[in-house]
Scaffold this motif. Structure first.
Motif, PDB file in Angstrom:
ATOM      1  N   UNK A  72       0.831  -1.212   0.000  1.00 43.99           N
ATOM      2  CA  UNK A  72       0.000   0.000   0.000  1.00 43.99           C
ATOM      3  C   UNK A  72       0.863   1.259   0.000  1.00 43.99           C
ATOM      4  N   UNK A  73       0.331   2.291  -0.625  1.00 44.21           N
ATOM      5  CA  UNK A  73       1.050   3.563  -0.718  1.00 44.21           C
ATOM      6  C   UNK A  73       0.791   4.476   0.470  1.00 44.21           C
ATOM      7  N   UNK A  74      -0.315   4.247   1.179  1.00 42.39           N
ATOM      8  CA  UNK A  74      -0.646   5.076   2.332  1.00 42.39           C
ATOM      9  C   UNK A  74      -1.581   4.291   3.245  1.00 42.39           C
ATOM     10  N   UNK A  75      -1.867   4.852   4.397  1.00 41.78           N
ATOM     11  CA  UNK A  75      -2.779   4.203   5.336  1.00 41.78           C
ATOM     12  C   UNK A  75      -4.169   4.085   4.715  1.00 41.78           C
TER      13      UNK A  75
ATOM     14  N   UNK B  38      -6.193   0.613   3.925  1.00 42.94           N
ATOM     15  CA  UNK B  38      -7.529   0.340   4.454  1.00 42.94           C
ATOM     16  C   UNK B  38      -8.509   0.048   3.327  1.00 42.94           C
ATOM     17  N   UNK B  39      -8.435   0.814   2.257  1.00 40.39           N
ATOM     18  CA  UNK B  39      -9.343   0.602   1.129  1.00 40.39           C
ATOM     19  C   UNK B  39      -9.108  -0.770   0.478  1.00 40.39           C
ATOM     20  N   UNK B  40      -7.842  -1.127   0.282  1.00 35.63           N
ATOM     21  CA  UNK B  40      -7.526  -2.423  -0.316  1.00 35.63           C
ATOM     22  C   UNK B  40      -7.964  -3.579   0.579  1.00 35.63           C
ATOM     23  N   UNK B  41      -7.689  -3.476   1.867  1.00 34.88           N
ATOM     24  CA  UNK B  41      -8.107  -4.529   2.803  1.00 34.88           C
ATOM     25  C   UNK B  41      -9.616  -4.692   2.801  1.00 34.88           C
TER      26      UNK B  41
END
Length: 80
Positions: free
Chosen positions: A53-56, A60-63
């Motif tokens: 992931x590139x950011x938090x 979160x969106x990917x998870x």
């Protein structure tokens, strides 16, 4: 594969395979318990997503998209 001739040859090989060898096609249904994803697989998937992931927010969106964030019952959707 570097060219159309190689691609064509590969596709011809796939078409002429002996279907009795059971390669390709639709896989057989899994047997056993209903849970096909282990806790270890979920944990490893979560770590892989977090690492990539590139950011938090991205993490979160990917998870969430993959069903790897536990719900209110503490079980991620991928395990239901």
């Amino acid at each position: 594969m570097s060219g159309p001739v190689e691609v064509r040859d590969f596709l011809l090989q796939q078409d002429t395979r002996d279907p009795s060898l059971n390669f390709g096609g639709v896989p057989a249904q899994r047997s056993g318990d209903g849970s096909r994803v282990s806790d270890e697989q979920v944990r490893r998937a979560q770590l892989a997503v977090a690492h990539s992931a590139e950011s938090v927010e991205d993490c979160k969106e990917l998870l969430d998209m993959l069903g790897l964030i536990p719900g209110e019952d503490g079980v991620p959707p991928v395990k239901r």
